[in-house]
Design a protein around this motif. Structure first.
Motif, PDB file in Angstrom:
ATOM      1  N   ARG A 131     -29.213  29.223   4.105  1.00 34.71           N
ATOM      2  CA  ARG A 131     -29.916  30.006   5.121  1.00 34.71           C
ATOM      3  C   ARG A 131     -31.430  29.935   4.896  1.00 34.71           C
ATOM      4  O   ARG A 131     -31.879  29.791   3.761  1.00 34.71           O
ATOM      5  CB  ARG A 131     -29.477  31.468   5.045  1.00 34.71           C
ATOM      6  CG  ARG A 131     -27.976  31.693   5.271  1.00 34.71           C
ATOM      7  CD  ARG A 131     -27.589  33.075   4.806  1.00 34.71           C
ATOM      8  NE  ARG A 131     -27.736  33.216   3.355  1.00 34.71           N
ATOM      9  CZ  ARG A 131     -27.746  34.387   2.715  1.00 34.71           C
ATOM     10  NH1 ARG A 131     -27.632  35.521   3.404  1.00 34.71           N
ATOM     11  NH2 ARG A 131     -27.878  34.428   1.404  1.00 34.71           N
ATOM     12  N   PRO A 132     -32.216  30.082   5.968  1.00 37.57           N
ATOM     13  CA  PRO A 132     -33.677  30.101   5.796  1.00 37.57           C
ATOM     14  C   PRO A 132     -34.147  31.242   4.906  1.00 37.57           C
ATOM     15  O   PRO A 132     -35.143  31.117   4.193  1.00 37.57           O
ATOM     16  CB  PRO A 132     -34.206  30.262   7.222  1.00 37.57           C
ATOM     17  CG  PRO A 132     -33.108  29.783   8.100  1.00 37.57           C
ATOM     18  CD  PRO A 132     -31.828  30.115   7.388  1.00 37.57           C
ATOM     19  N   ASP A 133     -33.425  32.373   4.955  1.00 34.51           N
ATOM     20  CA  ASP A 133     -33.781  33.525   4.130  1.00 34.51           C
ATOM     21  C   ASP A 133     -32.780  33.707   2.988  1.00 34.51           C
ATOM     22  O   ASP A 133     -32.521  34.818   2.539  1.00 34.51           O
ATOM     23  CB  ASP A 133     -33.828  34.789   4.983  1.00 34.51           C
ATOM     24  CG  ASP A 133     -32.495  35.072   5.681  1.00 34.51           C
ATOM     25  OD1 ASP A 133     -31.630  34.162   5.703  1.00 34.51           O
ATOM     26  OD2 ASP A 133     -32.324  36.181   6.199  1.00 34.51           O
ATOM     27  N   GLY A 134     -32.207  32.589   2.525  1.00 35.74           N
ATOM     28  CA  GLY A 134     -31.171  32.657   1.493  1.00 35.74           C
ATOM     29  C   GLY A 134     -31.739  32.945   0.116  1.00 35.74           C
ATOM     30  O   GLY A 134     -32.932  33.193  -0.069  1.00 35.74           O
ATOM     31  N   ASN A 135     -30.851  32.887  -0.868  1.00 36.78           N
ATOM     32  CA  ASN A 135     -31.264  33.081  -2.261  1.00 36.78           C
ATOM     33  C   ASN A 135     -30.420  32.188  -3.158  1.00 36.78           C
ATOM     34  O   ASN A 135     -29.361  31.696  -2.756  1.00 36.78           O
ATOM     35  CB  ASN A 135     -31.155  34.548  -2.686  1.00 36.78           C
ATOM     36  CG  ASN A 135     -29.731  35.073  -2.593  1.00 36.78           C
ATOM     37  OD1 ASN A 135     -28.887  34.773  -3.431  1.00 36.78           O
ATOM     38  ND2 ASN A 135     -29.452  35.844  -1.536  1.00 36.78           N
ATOM     39  N   PHE A 136     -30.877  32.002  -4.373  1.00 37.28           N
ATOM     40  CA  PHE A 136     -30.240  31.070  -5.293  1.00 37.28           C
ATOM     41  C   PHE A 136     -28.810  31.483  -5.635  1.00 37.28           C
ATOM     42  O   PHE A 136     -27.885  30.664  -5.621  1.00 37.28           O
ATOM     43  CB  PHE A 136     -31.073  30.971  -6.577  1.00 37.28           C
ATOM     44  CG  PHE A 136     -30.403  30.202  -7.683  1.00 37.28           C
ATOM     45  CD1 PHE A 136     -30.285  28.827  -7.619  1.00 37.28           C
ATOM     46  CD2 PHE A 136     -29.879  30.874  -8.784  1.00 37.28           C
ATOM     47  CE1 PHE A 136     -29.669  28.119  -8.630  1.00 37.28           C
ATOM     48  CE2 PHE A 136     -29.258  30.169  -9.803  1.00 37.28           C
ATOM     49  CZ  PHE A 136     -29.151  28.794  -9.730  1.00 37.28           C
TER      50      PHE A 136
END
Length: 450
Positions: A328-333
Motif C-alpha cells: 500500500r502507498p501508506d503501508g508499513n514494513f
C-alpha cells in the motif's frame, strides 16, 4: 554481494549520475548481461586453461571494474565499470564450482555440505550486501559500495594459491565468435525490453532491436552446431535432467531478482526509508535464505527428493510475491513487507539447491566447467530478462512517476504479480519436466566423477 549491495544505493546513484527511472535497472543489468553472456566462455576457459588460473584472473578483473564503477563521474563510465565487474564474475563463477567439485567430489556427504554452503554463499553475500550497502550509503558515500570489493579481491588473490588445487589445462580452442554473439544477443534483448516502455512497444526501434537479438542468438546456435570445438556442445541438452534443471534456474532468477529490486525501491521511494534502515529491513529475508539453504534444503532433499523440493520452493516463492503485490502507498514494513518476503525467501532457499545440484550432476567430468557455466548462465539470463520485463511492466503501471506514491505502488505491485507468475510457471514446468529421484543430486555428482 555485487548485486545486493547496490540496491540500497540506487536512489543516490540515480540522483548523482542522472539515471532515468526506466534506465536505473541498467546499473544491475550491465553487470548481469556481461556476467550471463560470458559465463559459457568462462566455463570453457576454465576447462582449457585450468580452474585455479581463471579463478585468479576473474578476481583481478573484478577488482579493476570495481575501481572504475566507484570513480565514475557519469552514466556511461558507471555502466562500463559494472560490465567489467560482470566479466570478472563470469570467470570466477564456473571455475569456483569446478574447484569445489575437485575438492569434495570424492565424498558424497562432504559434497552435499559443500553444495549447501556454496548455495548459501549467495544469500550470505546478499545479507552482507544489504547491510553494508545501507551502512556505506548512509554514512560514507555510494562509491564505497564498489570500493569494498578491492580488499576482498586482494584477499581472494592471496589465498587462491595456497588453498585451491592446481588443475591441468586441456587442449582445445576458444570459440570467441560464439561468446560474442551470445553476449550481444542477450544485451540487445534486455535493452529492447527495458527501453520499450519509454519509446513504445509499437516503435520500429523496439522491434528492430528485438529482431537483432533473435538473429544473434540464432547465429550463436548455428555456430555451436557447426564448430568442432564449440563454446557450448548442443548435445549436452539431450540429457533431460540438465535441460529441465537449467530451465528451472532460468525462471528462478527471472522471478527472484525483480522481487529484490522492486522491494528495495518500495522501501525507499514509497515508505521513505533512508539507506541504512532499508538495508536492515532486508536482513530477515536474506538470513532466512542462508539458514534454509544450509539446514533445511539438504534435509528436505534427502527426505522428499530434489524434484518435490524444487517444485515446493517455486510454489512458495510465487505465493510470497503474490502476497507482496498487496503493498500500500501508506503501508508499513511489519504488515506489507516482512511476512511476504519471508515466505518468498523460504521458497528461494528450497528451490535453488536441488535445481543447481541436478544441473551440475548431469555433465561428464571433463565438462565440469561447461556445466557450471551453463547453469550460472541460465540463472543470470533469467535474472536479466526477468528484471527487464518487470521493469517494463512496472513503468507501464505507474512506476515512472517519481513522487506519486499511489502510482509508484501500483507499478511495483504489478512487477510483483508478474514475478509471481514467472515463479508459478517455473513450478509447473519443474513438476512436468524434472525426474523424480530419491537421492541427493550431490551424490550423483560424486558418482559421475568416480
Amino acid at each position: 554481494m555485487d548485486t545486493s549491495i547496490i540496491g540500497v544505493a540506487l536512489p543516490r546513484i540515480q540522483e548523482d549520475l542522472g539515471f532515468s527511472q526506466e534506465n536505473l535497472s541498467w546499473v544491475f543489468n550491465a553487470y548481469v548481461v556481461a556476467f550471463g553472456g560470458l559465463l559459457l566462455l568462462g566455463g570453457r576457459l576454465s576447462d582449457l586453461f585450468g580452474a585455479r588460473r581463471l579463478f585468479s584472473a576473474g578476481w583481478l578483473i573484478l577488482l579493476i571494474g570495481s575501481l572504475v564503477a566507484g570513480i565514475a563521474p557519469e552514466v556511461w563510465v558507471e555502466l562500463t565499470g559494472r560490465a567489467v565487474q560482470g566479466v570478472g564474475a563470469a570467470l570466477i563463477a564456473p571455475s569456483a564450482l569446478t574447484l569445489l567439485m575437485m575438492l569434495f567430489g570424492h565424498d558424497p556427504k562432504e559434497l552435499t555440505k559443500a553444495l549447501a554452503l556454496y548455495g548459501a554463499a549467495a544469500p550470505a553475500g546478499g545479507t552482507a550486501g544489504v547491510f553494508l550497502g545501507g551502512l556505506i550509503t548512509e554514512y560514507l558515500s555510494w562509491p564505497w559500495v564498489f570500493y569494498i570489493n578491492i580488499p576482498i579481491a586482494l584477499v581472494a588473490l592471496l589465498a587462491t594459491g595456497p588453498l585451491m588445487p592446481a588443475t591441468q589445462p586441456q587442449r582445445g580452442t576458444v570459440d570467441v565468435l560464439g561468446a560474442l554473439t551470445v553476449t550481444l544477443g542477450l544485451g540487445a534483448a534486455v535493452y529492447a525490453i527495458v527501453q520499450a516502455p519509454e519509446i513504445g512497444w509499437n516503435s520500429a526501434q523496439t522491434w528492430l532491436v528485438l529482431g537483432a537479438a533473435v538473429a544473434l542468438l540464432a547465429a550463436f546456435v548455428a555456430i555451436q552446431a557447426r564448430r568442432r570445438e564449440p563454446l557450448m556442445r548442443l548435445s549436452i541438452f539431450r540429457t533431460p535432467k540438465l535441460a529441465a534443471a537449467n530451465l528451472t534456474q532460468l525462471l528462478l532468477g527471472g522471478a527472484w531478482i525483480p522481487m529484490w529490486f522492486f522491494l528495495n525501491l518500495y522501501l525507499q521511494q514509497v515508505l521513505g526509508y533512508s539507506a541504512f534502515p532499508s538495508g536492515a529491513a532486508l536482513l530477515p529475508m536474506t538470513v532466512l535464505i542462508m539458514i534454509g539453504m544450509i539446514v533445511l534444503a539438504p534435509r528436505t532433499i534427502n527426505r522428499f527428493g530434489p524434484k518435490t523440493t524444487t517444485v515446493t520452493g517455486l510454489a512458495l516463492l510465487a505465493a510470497g510475491m503474490a502476497w507482496l503485490a498487496f503493498i500500500r502507498p501508506d503501508g508499513n514494513f511489519t504488515a506489507d513487507v516482512l511476512p511476504a518476503s519471508l515466505l518468498a525467501a523460504l521458497g528461494m532457499s528450497l528451490a535453488f539447491i536441488p535445481s543447481l545440484g541436478t544441473a551440475i550432476s548431469s555433465a561428464r567430468p571433463e565438462e565440469g566447467g561447461l556445466a557450471s557455466g551453463i547453469v550460472n548462465t541460465s540463472y543470470q539470463v533469467g535474472s536479466a530478462l526477468g528484471l527487464a520485463a518487470m521493469t517494463a511492466v512496472a513503468a507501464a503501471n505507474g512506476a515512472a512517476q517519481l513522487g506519486n506514491l499511489p502510482a509508484l505502488t501500483s507499478g511495483f505491485s504489478a512487477a510483483f504479480i508478474g514475478a509471481a507468475g514467472i515463479a508459478a510457471v517455473g513450478a509447473l514446468l519443474a513438476a512436468g519436466t524434472l525426474r523424480s529421484h530419491t537421492s541427493v543430486p550431490a551424490d550423483e555428482v560424486a558418482a559421475s566423477r568416480g
